[in-house]
Design an enzyme around this catalytic site. Structure first.
Site, short mmCIF file in Angstrom:
data_model
loop_
_atom_site.label_atom_id
_atom_site.label_comp_id
_atom_site.label_asym_id
_atom_site.label_seq_id
_atom_site.Cartn_x
_atom_site.Cartn_y
_atom_site.Cartn_z
N LEU A 142 0.85 -1.18 0.00
CA LEU A 142 0.00 0.00 0.00
C LEU A 142 0.89 1.23 0.00
CD1 LEU A 142 -2.75 -0.84 2.68
CD2 LEU A 142 -2.95 -1.01 0.20
N ASP A 143 0.45 2.28 -0.69
CA ASP A 143 1.19 3.54 -0.65
C ASP A 143 1.18 4.11 0.77
OD1 ASP A 143 1.64 3.44 -3.40
OD2 ASP A 143 -0.21 4.53 -3.85
N ARG A 144 2.13 4.98 1.03
CA ARG A 144 2.28 5.59 2.36
C ARG A 144 0.96 6.15 2.90
NH1 ARG A 144 6.88 9.50 4.47
NH2 ARG A 144 5.82 10.46 6.24
#
Length: 308
Positions: A142-144
């Site tokens: 998952l992105d930040r």
């Protein structure tokens, strides 16, 4: 960490070997999804491979009614990951895996400038408090600033199985996103995605050089110029949802790359809502959901937004 498995060899197992060939321990383990690296580690582990009570080699032949015992032992923790007391919301945990509801603003892995604020740091602290070794193995990315569900493997064998499941698209993920405007009730975006020239992180729809990408969406609710969507991916390209929604004219607000509008939210309005898969070891059907975060719910006045 010690995880032990016992297998009772049957005539059906023997028949799965190539025609006329004996079934070796290595062949049997490979048929169960043990990777080469896991098998090598077992060979180096005292009592890692035991047939009928005797420590055995991977080339030994199995026969019907044999008992094979496998012992995975990990005594070291991931090096260079500093344990830090950070949010680590555990949704599910057993001997083989964890499901975590990741907060926003938390990178998955340490990197330059992110040494002590990542999910890896939180996991290291969680297991330090339990006085257990833990090697960090994050299965889905998952992105930040994307919130929601992801899987951590607790040992090398479950990591091998789960990674294969990801590659085979056997782990089904449903995302929720808030986008600008009123979308169609449902739709499919089929447009290749490639890296934007001159940027190391930004992506764009690129029909000449991009990789095939397909996103399926369904509108759950619409209010005040924003739509809440349920999305699933037939491919797993970097920033796929963010790029595809921007491409069709419905970007995610708060997205610093594709729609830097922070009037309502300070990060991209994207959430990993549901994970469904068969347990890699037990084959039990598992399904988990994580509630819509408050910053995404705040776009709408309706208290009970239908999420199905």
């Amino acid at each position: 960490m010690i995880r032990e498995f016992t297998y009772h060899i049957t005539e059906q197992d023997i028949q799965k070997a190539p025609s006329g060939a004996p079934l070796t321990i290595q062949g049997f383990l490979k048929s169960l999804g043990y990777s080469h690296s896991v098998i090598v580690s077992l060979k180096r582990t005292p009592q890692g491979i035991v047939k009928n009570g005797v420590w055995s080699r991977t080339g030994d032949v199995l026969h019907a009614s044999d008992t094979l015992q496998i012992r995975i032992e990990e005594t070291l923790s991931s090096a260079n990951i500093v344990p830090i007391p950070l949010p680590f919301p555990v949704v599910y945990e057993d001997a083989d895996l964890l499901v975590i509801n990741k907060p926003s603003g938390m990178p998955i892995h340490p990197s330059q400038g992110n040494y002590d604020n990542t999910l890896a740091n939180a996991a290291a602290y969680y297991y330090q408090q339990k006085k257990e070794p833990f090697i960090y193995r994050c299965i889905n990315r998952l992105d930040r600033d994307t919130t929601g569900l992801l899987i951590l493997a607790k040992h090398s064998y479950s990591a091998s199985l789960l990674s294969r499941m990801v590659a085979n698209r056997d782990i089904h993920r449903e995302y929720l996103a808030v986008v600008k405007g009123k979308t169609e009730l449902s739709g499919v975006v089929e447009a290749p995605i490639g890296r934007k020239e001159g940027s190391t992180i930004e992506r764009q729809v690129d029909f000449e050089h991009g990789d095939y990408a397909r996103t399926i969406y369904r509108r759950l609710y619409c209010e005040g110029g924003y739509s809440l969507l349920s999305l699933s991916l037939d491919t797993g390209r970097t920033h796929q949802i963010r790029v595809h929604m921007n491409y069709i004219g419905h970007p995610l607000p708060g997205d610093f790359l594709y729609c830097p509008d922070y009037t309502k939210i300070r990060r991209q309005a994207l959430h990993s809502y549901r994970l469904s898969f068969l347990h890699p070891i037990t084959k039990e059907a598992l399904s988990f959901t994580a509630p819509l975060p408050d910053d995404m719910r705040a776009f709408f006045t309706l208290q009970n937004i239908p999420l199905r």
